[in-house]
Design an enzyme around this catalytic site. Structure first.
Site, PDB file in Angstrom:
ATOM      1  N   GLU A   2       0.786  -1.241   0.000  1.00 41.97           N
ATOM      2  CA  GLU A   2       0.000   0.000   0.000  1.00 41.97           C
ATOM      3  C   GLU A   2       0.817   1.289   0.000  1.00 41.97           C
ATOM      4  O   GLU A   2       0.316   2.317   0.482  1.00 41.97           O
ATOM      5  CB  GLU A   2      -0.907  -0.023   1.241  1.00 41.97           C
ATOM      6  N   GLU A  17      -5.596  -2.722  -0.580  1.00 42.95           N
ATOM      7  CA  GLU A  17      -4.476  -1.762  -0.630  1.00 42.95           C
ATOM      8  C   GLU A  17      -5.002  -0.331  -0.662  1.00 42.95           C
ATOM      9  O   GLU A  17      -4.451   0.558  -0.022  1.00 42.95           O
ATOM     10  CB  GLU A  17      -3.571  -2.025  -1.840  1.00 42.95           C
TER      11      GLU A  17
HETATM   12  N1  0A1 Z   1       1.019  -4.470   3.892  1.00 42.32           N
HETATM   13  C1  0A1 Z   1       0.801  -5.374   2.803  1.00 42.32           C
HETATM   14  C2  0A1 Z   1       1.452  -6.677   2.960  1.00 42.32           C
HETATM   15  C3  0A1 Z   1       2.896  -6.758   2.750  1.00 42.32           C
HETATM   16  C4  0A1 Z   1       3.716  -7.020   3.821  1.00 42.32           C
HETATM   17  C5  0A1 Z   1       5.064  -7.210   3.657  1.00 42.32           C
HETATM   18  C6  0A1 Z   1       5.553  -7.156   2.377  1.00 42.32           C
HETATM   19  O1  0A1 Z   1       6.858  -7.403   2.158  1.00 42.32           O
HETATM   20  C7  0A1 Z   1       7.570  -7.972   3.129  1.00 42.32           C
HETATM   21  C8  0A1 Z   1       4.750  -6.895   1.298  1.00 42.32           C
HETATM   22  C9  0A1 Z   1       3.417  -6.686   1.500  1.00 42.32           C
HETATM   23  C10 0A1 Z   1      -0.664  -5.707   2.752  1.00 42.32           C
HETATM   24  O2  0A1 Z   1      -1.269  -5.917   3.785  1.00 42.32           O
HETATM   25  O3  0A1 Z   1      -1.194  -5.813   1.671  1.00 42.32           O
HETATM   26 ZN    ZN Z   2      -2.781  -5.018   4.373  1.00 44.25          ZN
END
Ligand code: 0A1
Ligand code: ZN
Length: 854
Positions: A261, A295
Site C-alpha cells: 500500500e 491496498e
Molecule cells: N502491507 C501489505 C502486505 C505486505 C507485507 C510485507 C511485504 O513485504 C515484506 C509486502 C506486502 C498488505 O497488507 O497488503
Molecule cells: Zn494489508
C-alpha cells in the site's frame, strides 16, 4: 547460549521495550542515481532533537549498504558502523544529515529494499526494507514528508505523492503527507499505463493509472474498475476520500506477498492485479478485486493512521481486512463471502493458533517481523473487529471509527488507542475484550441444553488450550449469535447476540411450546470451535430450514465432516441420508447456485485431519484420502442419472462476465463436471476443454480430466497455448501436483523443479510448485517421507536467495505434532536439517526453531 552452536539465536525484540525515537524528522530528500549493480542514493534529512527525549542516541538503521560519505550541516563526519546500522555524534539543535550510499539492486534476490524484476527497478520497504536503501530511523512511528529525485534512463520513473518535475533522464516527486519509511516506493522501467480517473465526493479529480510491462495492457481494465469501486465505497460507507491528485498501481512479477500500500504508489504482485477472461479464473477475479480494495483502503487505515511499532501490525491489517471483506460482501454476496472467509480461517488460522507457531493478534515478541504477516494478524485480527462491531452495534461502530479518524489522523497508534475510541464512543469497558489481542489460541465453546416446562436453557463453557508461552487463559468476551427453530422448521426466536464473559454461563428462553432446535454461532459470530453433541438428522434439519445462510452451510459442512470422519475411523460407508440431502439440494433450482456449489464442495482433507486432531485422534493421511475418493465416487454414482441434466442446466451461455452471479453458476457447473468426469471417462470435460473461451471453464475441465488421469493431451495443449504467460503457467505447475495421487505427488513436484520454466527467483513459481505440494495433503504426508524431504531441500536452497518466502513456506510443517510418531520423526529430521544449514537466515531460523521447540 553455546557460541559453537550453528546459527545461534538472533536478537529478540519485545513490545515492553518500546521507546520513542529521540529526534523529529522534519523532512527527507532522496536522490537516486539508478544503475543495476551500483545505484547511488543520496539522502538529506533534517533532524531536530526532541526536548523531552528519554534516549538521545543517534542510531540509524542500515543493512547491506556501502557508505560513501556522511555529513552534518555540510561538514564530513565519522559515523560508527554498528550491528544493523550506524551511530554518530550529533548537535543538540536541528541539523541536516547527508549520506551517500551505494547499493546493488540487481543482486537483491531477497526482494526487499530496492531490487530488479525483469529489468525494472522496484522497491518493497514494509516492514524493514527501507534500511537496505539508505541509513534511516526505519520504524513506523517516525513520520516525515519525502521529496524524491530519480536520475536514470528508464522511460518511466515513479515515486510517492505528486510529480513535481521531469526532464531528460530525471523525474522528481513530492509526497506532502508525512509517512513512515515503510511506505516509501520507487519504480522505474519500461512501463505502459492503463489510465483512468475518479472524482471524489468533494469534487477533486484524481488521475489513476495501472502500470504494466508492454504486452500486459489488455489485463488492466478489471483492476481499474475495482479501484474506482473501492474509492466510491470508502466514501459511501466510511466517508473517507482520497487525498492526492494521483494514484498509481504498478504490477511486478517478482514479489514476496500479494501487494503493498505505498502512499500513492501501490505495488502489486502481477498475479493480484492482471486479469483477463482468457487467463484468469472467477476466483482470480474475486481475489484481485479484494486486494485492490485492501491496498486502497490502507490509505486511511495504515497510511494516514499508521502503527506505532510492528507489534501493532493488526491495527492496520485486521481493520483493513475487515474493511475489504465488507466491500466484497457488498459487491458480491454477503453469505458467500462469509462462508469463504470461514473456510479460509479454518484452513489457515486455526492450525496456526493450535500449533507451535500460535501467537496473539498482537504479539509481544519477535525476532523477524516478516514472520508475523500471518493469518492470525490478518484474518483473526479482522475477526476481532467483527466481534467488536457485533458487540457495540453498527451505529456505535461507525461512531467509533469517525472518532478514530478524527482523533488519530497523522499519528502512529496502538491497539490501546483503537480500543479507547470504542470506549469513548460507547461508554463500554473493553478491558476483558482486549484479551482477544493478547491471548493466542482458539477458544473451544462447549454447549449443552435443557428443556422443561416451556423454558429452554443453553449452557456455554469456554476454555482455550495452552499455546507457546501462555499456559493459562482467562475467559474472553464471546458474542454468540443464536436463533431458535421449532421442530416444524419455523423460526421461533430470531437471531440474538448472547454475550459470554464467564468460563461457564447459561441463558434461558421462556414460553416455548416445544423443545426448539438451536442455531448457534450464526454468521460465525466469533472465531471459536463449537463443541456440541448433536445428531446428523438435526444437522440435516438445519441444512434444510435454518434462516441464517451461514449456519445452513455450516450444518451441511458439519454433516459432511461427520460422515467423512466415520468413514476414516470406522470404515463406514458414506451415509445414505446425507447423500440424499445433498442430492435434494443440488437439484433444487430455487437455491443460489453459489450456495449449492459450496455445499457440494466437501471439506478438504486437511480439514478432516484437523477435525480428527481436535477430537483426539491421530490423522492418517492415506485413509483420509481414500475416504475422500470413496465419498466423491459414491456421490457421483448417486447423482448419475441427474448429472447430465444438471450439467446442461448450470452451463453459463453467452459472453463471459466475471461477476458474482456468473461465478456462482460456473462454480456449481465445475463441481458437477468433476463428478460427471468420474463416470463418463472424461468425455464431457474434453468437450468443455475444447470449446472453452474463458480460463474458468478451461481450467475446470483440465482439472477434472487431470484428477481422473485423463488429461495428458489437454495438459500438453495447455502448456503449448500458455507457455509465454507467466501467470497461467503458475496454474499449470500447481495443477500437476494438486491432481497427483499421494504416491506420485512428491516425484511430480521434483520433476517440475527441473523444468526449464521453474525458478527459485520467482516467488510465484516457487509457491506454485512447493505450495501445491504442501497443499496435497496425502501427497505431502505420504509415508515415504519424500514430500517432507523435497520441501526441506528446496527451502534450504531458497533460503540464501529469498529468506522471506522460505520462512513463510516453512509453516507447511507447523501441524507436524498431529501425525504419528514415524511422520513426526521424519519431519523433525527435516526441520533439524534446515536448522543446521550454515548461514541460515534470521527469518527461517526463527520459524524452524519455534516449530521445533513446541
Ligand atoms: N502491507 C501489505 C502486505 C505486505 C507485507 C510485507 C511485504 O513485504 C515484506 C509486502 C506486502 C498488505 O497488507 O497488503
Ligand atoms: Zn494489508
Amino acid at each position: 547460549m553455546n557460541d559453537a552452536a550453528p546459527n545461534a539465536a538472533p536478537q529478540t525484540f519485545y513490545l515492553k521495550d518500546y521507546k520513542p525515537f529521540g529526534y523529529e524528522v522534519e523532512s527527507v530528500k532522496l536522490t537516486f542515481q539508478l544503475s543495476p549493480n551500483a545505484t547511488k542514493v543520496h539522502s538529506a534529512i533534517r533532524f531536530t532533537p526532541k526536548a523531552d527525549a528519554e534516549d538521545n542516541r543517534f542510531f540509524l538503521h542500515g543493512e547491506q549498504l556501502s557508505l560513501i560519505s556522511a555529513k552534518i550541516d555540510g561538514s564530513p563526519v565519522t559515523a560508527r558502523l554498528v550491528d544493523g546500522g550506524l551511530e554518530c555524534d550529533v548537535p543538540r539543535t536541528s541539523f541536516l544529515w547527508e549520506a551517500e550510499v551505494e547499493i546493488d539492486p540487481a543482486a537483491n534476490t531477497a526482494l526487499e529494499g530496492l531490487y530488479m524484476s525483469n529489468g525494472m527497478y522496484c522497491t518493497q520497504c514494509e516492514a524493514e526494507g527501507f534500511r537496505k536503501i539508505t541509513y534511516y530511523p526505519d520504524r513506523p512511528d517516525v513520520m516525515s514528508t519525502f521529496t524524491v529525485r530519480i536520475e536514470g534512463d528508464e522511460p518511466v520513473m515513479l515515486s510517492n505523492g505528486n510529480p513535481t518535475g521531469a526532464g531528460e533522464g530525471w523525474a522528481e516527486w513530492h509526497d506532502p503527507w508525512p509517512k513512515p519509511a515503510y511506505l516509501f516506493a520507487l519504480v522505474a522501467g519500461d512501463l505502459v499505463n492503463h489510465p483512468g480517473s475518479f472524482t471524489t465526493k468533494s469534487g477533486k479529480d484524481v488521475e489513476l493509472n495501472i502500470w504494466v510491462r508492454p504486452g500486459d495492457e489488455g489485463k488492466c481494465a478489471f483492476g481499474m474498475e475495482a479501484l474506482k469501486k473501492s474509492m466510491k465505497w470508502d466514501e459511501d460507507v466510511y466517508g473517507l476520500e482520497y487525498d492526492l491528485d494521483l494514484f498509481n498501481i504498478v504490477a511486478v512479477d517478482d514479489f514476496n506477498m500479494g501487494a503493498m500500500e505505498n502512499k500513492g504508489l501501490n505495488i502489486f504482485n502481477s498475479s493480484c492485479v492482471l486479469a483477463s477472461p482468457e487467463t484468469s479464473t472467477d476466483a482470480n477475479f474475486e481475489r484481485i478485486e479484494a486486494i485492490i480494495a485492501h491496498e486502497y483502503f490502507h490509505n486511511w487505515t495504515g497510511n494516514r493512521i499508521t502503527c506505532r511499532d510492528w507489534f501493532q501490525l493488526c491495527l492496520k491489517e485486521g481493520l483493513t481486512v475487515f474493511r475489504d471483506a465488507q466491500f466484497t460482501a457488498d459487491m458480491r454476496s454477503e453469505p458467500v463471502k462469509r462462508i469463504e472467509d470461514v473456510i479460509a480461517l479454518r484452513a489457515r488460522q486455526f492450525p496456526e493458533d493450535g500449533g507451535p507457531l500460535a501467537h496473539p493478534p498482537r504479539p509481544e515478541e519477535f525476532q523477524e517481523i516478516n514472520n508475523f504477516y500471518t493469518a492470525t494478524v490478518y484474518e483473526k485480527g479482522a475477526e476481532v473487529i467483527g466481534m467488536l462491531k457485533r458487540l457495540v452495534g453498527d451505529d456505535n461502530y461507525y461512531k467509533a471509527l469517525n472518532l478514530y479518524f478524527e482523533r488519530h489522523d497523522g499519528q502512529a497508534c496502538t491497539i490501546e488507542d483503537w480500543l479507547k475510541v470504542f470506549e469513548d464512543a460507547t461508554g463500554r469497558d473493553l478491558s476483558q475484550f482486549k484479551l482477544w489481542y493478547s491471548q493466542a489460541g482458539t477458544p473451544r465453546v462447549k454447549v449443552t441444553e435443557d428443556y422443561a416446562d416451556g423454558t429452554y436453557t443453553l449452557t456455554f463453557e469456554q476454555s482455550t488450550p495452552p499455546t507457546p508461552g501462555q499456559p493459562e487463559k482467562a475467559p474472553r468476551v464471546i458474542p454468540m449469535a443464536v436463533g431458535l427453530l421449532s421442530p416444524n422448521g419455523d423460526e421461533v426466536r430470531g437471531t440474538q447476540v448472547l454475550e459470554l464473559t464467564e468460563a461457564k454461563q447459561s441463558f434461558t428462553f421462556d414460553g416455548l411450546a416445544s423443545k426448539p432446535v438451536p442455531s448457534i454461532l450464526r454468521e460465525f459470530s466469533a472465531p471459536v470451535i463449537l463443541e456440541r453433541e448433536t445428531t446428523n438428522s438435526e444437522r440435516a434439519f438445519l441444512l434444510a430450514h435454518d434462516t441464517d445462510p451461514f449456519n445452513r452451510w455450516e450444518a451441511g459442512n458439519a454433516l459432511a465432516k461427520e460422515v467423512r470422519v466415520a468413514m476414516v475411523l470406522d470404515g463406514a460407508a458414506p451415509d445414505a441420508a446425507y447423500l440424499d440431502a445433498l442430492e435434494k439440494l443440488v437439484r433444487d433450482d430455487e437455491q443460489d447456485p453459489a450456495f449449492r456449489a459450496l455445499v457440494l464442495s466437501p471439506p478438504s482433507q486437511s480439514d478432516i485431519a484437523q477435525t480428527l486432531h481436535e477430537r483426539g485422534h491421530t490423522p492418517d493421511p492415506q485413509k483420509i484420502y481414500d475416504a475422500a475418493e470413496t465419498f466423491t465416487q459414491t456421490l457421483a454414482q448417486q447423482l448419475e442419472t441427474s448429472l447430465p441434466r444438471l450439467y446442461a442446466a448450470t452451463t453459463v451461455e453467452g459472453p463471459y462476465v466475471p461477476d458474482a452471479d456468473g461465478a456462482g453458476k460456473r462454480a456449481l457447473n465445475g463441481r458437477i463436471l468433476s463428478l460427471l468426469t468420474r463416470l463418463d471417462g472424461g468425455e464431457q470435460a474434453a468437450r468443455q476443454y475444447a470449446s472453452a473461451d474463458n480460463m474458468t471453464q478451461q481450467y475446470a475441465a483440465l482439472a477434472a480430466l487431470m484428477k481422473a488421469e485423463k488429461g495428458e493431451a489437454q495438459s500438453k495443449a495447455f502448456f503449448e497455448q500458455w507457455q509465454d504467460d507467466r501467470l497461467v503457467m503458475d496454474k499449470w505447475f500447481a495443477l500437476q501436483i494438486a491432481c497427483a495421487a499421494p504416491e506420485t505427488a512428491a516425484a511430480t513436484a521434483k520433476e517440475l523443479t527441473q523444468h526449464p520454466l521453474f525458478s527459485m527467483k520467482n516467488p510465484n513459481r516457487f509457491r506454485a510448485v512447493m505450495g501445491a505440494l504442501a497443499g496435497n495433503h496425502a501427497g505431502f504426508h505420504h509415508a515415504s517421507g519424500a514430500g517432507y524431504q523435497l520441501l526441506a531441500e528446496n527451502l534450504i536452497a531458497l533460503d540464501s536467495v529469498n529468506p522471506q518466502t522460505t520462512a513463510r513456506m516453512c509453516a507447511a510443517f507447523q501441524t507436524w505434532k498431529r501425525y504419528d510418531s514415524k511422520r513426526q520423526a521424519q519431519i523433525q529430521a527435516e526441520l533439524e536439517r534446515i536448522l543446521a544449514t550454515s548461514d541460515l537466515s534470521r527469518d527461517t531460523h526463527e520459524m524452524v526453531s519455534r516449530m521445533l521447540s513446541a
